[in-house]
Structures are given as C-alpha cells and as structure tokens.
Design a protein around this motif. Structure first.
Motif, PDB file in Angstrom:
ATOM      1  N   TRP A   8      -6.955  -0.302  -3.770  1.00 58.88           N
ATOM      2  CA  TRP A   8      -7.111  -1.258  -2.680  1.00 58.88           C
ATOM      3  C   TRP A   8      -5.886  -1.224  -1.767  1.00 58.88           C
ATOM      4  O   TRP A   8      -4.767  -0.920  -2.195  1.00 58.88           O
ATOM      5  CB  TRP A   8      -7.316  -2.666  -3.251  1.00 58.88           C
ATOM      6  N   SER A   9      -6.081  -1.520  -0.495  1.00 64.14           N
ATOM      7  CA  SER A   9      -5.003  -1.391   0.497  1.00 64.14           C
ATOM      8  C   SER A   9      -4.081  -2.607   0.571  1.00 64.14           C
ATOM      9  O   SER A   9      -3.013  -2.533   1.168  1.00 64.14           O
ATOM     10  CB  SER A   9      -5.597  -1.139   1.887  1.00 64.14           C
ATOM     11  N   TRP A  10      -4.464  -3.737   0.039  1.00 64.48           N
ATOM     12  CA  TRP A  10      -3.655  -4.957  -0.020  1.00 64.48           C
ATOM     13  C   TRP A  10      -3.055  -5.365   1.325  1.00 64.48           C
ATOM     14  O   TRP A  10      -1.832  -5.344   1.515  1.00 64.48           O
ATOM     15  CB  TRP A  10      -2.549  -4.817  -1.077  1.00 64.48           C
ATOM     16  N   ARG A  70       0.820  -1.216   0.000  1.00 62.95           N
ATOM     17  CA  ARG A  70       0.000   0.000   0.000  1.00 62.95           C
ATOM     18  C   ARG A  70       0.852   1.264   0.000  1.00 62.95           C
ATOM     19  O   ARG A  70       0.368   2.352  -0.316  1.00 62.95           O
ATOM     20  CB  ARG A  70      -0.937   0.009   1.213  1.00 62.95           C
ATOM     21  N   GLU A  71       2.134   1.143   0.362  1.00 65.00           N
ATOM     22  CA  GLU A  71       3.054   2.279   0.307  1.00 65.00           C
ATOM     23  C   GLU A  71       3.846   2.296  -0.997  1.00 65.00           C
ATOM     24  O   GLU A  71       4.715   3.159  -1.183  1.00 65.00           O
ATOM     25  CB  GLU A  71       4.006   2.240   1.508  1.00 65.00           C
ATOM     26  N   ASN A 116      -0.530  -7.868   0.883  1.00 66.86           N
ATOM     27  CA  ASN A 116       0.619  -7.409   0.118  1.00 66.86           C
ATOM     28  C   ASN A 116       0.789  -8.120  -1.232  1.00 66.86           C
ATOM     29  O   ASN A 116      -0.202  -8.454  -1.861  1.00 66.86           O
ATOM     30  CB  ASN A 116       1.872  -7.503   0.989  1.00 66.86           C
ATOM     31  N   VAL A 135       2.293   2.230  -4.276  1.00 65.82           N
ATOM     32  CA  VAL A 135       1.163   2.237  -5.204  1.00 65.82           C
ATOM     33  C   VAL A 135       1.623   2.197  -6.662  1.00 65.82           C
ATOM     34  O   VAL A 135       1.024   1.503  -7.496  1.00 65.82           O
ATOM     35  CB  VAL A 135       0.262   3.470  -4.959  1.00 65.82           C
TER      36      VAL A 135
END
Length: 254
Positions: A222-224, A184-185, A227, A187
């Motif tokens: 989406w934030s996943w 999420r960091e 991961n 993208v």
C-alpha cells in the motif's frame, strides 16, 4: 549521540537510509543556532525533529514550545505568538506573554508555517532579524533569544512564486532544510512499524493478537498517503475490529 539512542529516546521506528540521513542532519545542526525548516508530507513525524534538535542543543535546559500555526484562529495568532498588553482589545483584562517570550532562551517550533497569515509573516521576519518582539497594544519592543524551527507539508517555494508566502521570510527560515521521507519510500520500515503498533495496542486493549505474514505483505504494497499516522490508525482499527488472534490480509481495506 548514536542514532540508536536517539530512536529509542524519541520512539522512532525504522532504519531506512533516508530517515537515518535526516536524523544525522538534525544531530549535526543541533550544536549550531541555525534556523531549520523541516519538510515532509502530513503524518511522517516531522514533529520529532525539532525535539531532537532542541534536546541536543545548548538550549536544552530552556523552554521548548510547539505552536501549530494552522490551529490558532487568525484573529488571535499575533497575540498568541507575541503577547498583548492589558486593554489591547476586548477581553484583554491583563497583560500576557506570548509564546516567543515564554520560549526566551529556548526553542520555538512553528508547525505548518505555510498556514501563517501573510501579514503576520512580516512580524516573524522581524523576530528573526532583530531578535525582538512587540506585544499587541504596545509601542515598545522586548528582546528575545529564541531559536526558530519551522515545519511544513506545503511547497513554500511555490507559495513564494504565487505570492502566498514572503520570499524574505522563506530564505531566513530555510537556512538548512531537513526532509522527512514519506512511508512509501521506506517500505522496509513498514513491517517493524506495524509490529510495534501491534504490541502497543495489545498492551492498550489487553489483546494477544498478531499479524500474519500475508497481512504484512499487503501493508507493504500500500502507498500510505497518510504515512506513519495512517499506518498506526489502520493497525488499531484492524485489531479492534478483528475477533481472531491471528489477523490475516482480508482484514486490510485499502
């Protein structure tokens, strides 16, 4: 060695600055013999970093052994790590080397180190301090020359405060930390990762499918929490389920 070469060799996709920084630290520390702690959430790809460190170290011709500390039954983990002598316990019909002896001269990767039983942590500390192990059922020690790299998705500092992880072991393992960022960091890396997985599964299943731009944008929003592993599984599911050659945003279920 350049980052592009490392990424190609180990199949790492992405060009996020935080990911590149983690890779650069791994390359710099490879020439040393420091203990390294790799941190990051589950599914970010922590397992690549000890491989990179080993492959670029003076130990690269020695064994590289990866051990998942959370996957070994608690009653056998000391035997798995340090070996045992014949007759040490029921079923020990012959002497056996443990992972540390097998890795002598090389590198051992202890994944999910936070799951290691508390009483066994003292034995691991002795390996770090004394460079020797004792097989289960033996009274003698065996010298080992092993570089230890550990990884965890847990907060070991909090575990130390809660007395769930030994403080002395934590500080011996945490000589240098490499933090692998969550997806999420990163993208900007989602699109190249998704397209890479599309190519992978097209080849695996004989498909000729593609993701629409709208679907890529939906994936980026989406934030996943799982991961890169979650993204890979999601891409595979959508490709198997869809009958269309161009898969649109409606196929993505958060």
């Amino acid at each position: 060695m350049e980052l592009t070469t490392i990424k190609q060799r180990f199949g790492i996709i992405g060009n996020d600055e935080s990911l590149n920084c983690a890779l650069e630290i791994a390359l710099r520390v490879a020439s040393t013999d420091l203990s390294v702690l790799v941190t990051g959430e589950s599914g970010v790809g922590k397992e690549f970093f000890p491989q990179i460190i080993h492959a670029n170290s003076a130990r690269k011709h020695g064994n590289y052994i990866a051990v998942n500390c959370g996957a070994i039954p608690e009653g056998t983990i000391d035997s798995e790590l340090f070996g045992h002598e014949k007759g040490a316990f029921t079923g020990a019909t012959e002497s056996r080397k443990g992972y540390f002896e097998e890795a002598d001269g090389g590198t051992i990767f202890l994944d999910e180190i936070g799951d290691m039983p508390f009483d066994l942590q003292a034995q691991l500390l002795r390996v770090l301090q004394e460079k020797e192990i004792r097989r289960v059922g033996s009274t003698s020690t065996i010298p080992v020359d092993v570089r230890i790299i550990a990884a965890t998705n847990r907060n070991l500092r909090e575990m130390v405060e809660e007395r769930a992880f030994r403080a002395d072991l934590y500080y011996r393992l945490n000589v240098l930390t490499i933090h692998v960022p969550p997806l999420r960091e990163r993208v900007a890396d989602i699109e190249p990762l998704a397209r890479h997985f599309v190519q992978l599964f097209n080849k695996k299943y004989g498909f000729a499918k593609h993701f629409s731009p709208a679907l890529i944008r939906a994936l980026e929003r989406w934030s996943w929490p799982g991961n890169v592993r979650e993204l890979r599984n999601t891409v595979e599911r959508m490709m198997v389920e869809s009958r269309d050659s161009i898969i649109d945003a409606g196929a993505f279920r958060e």
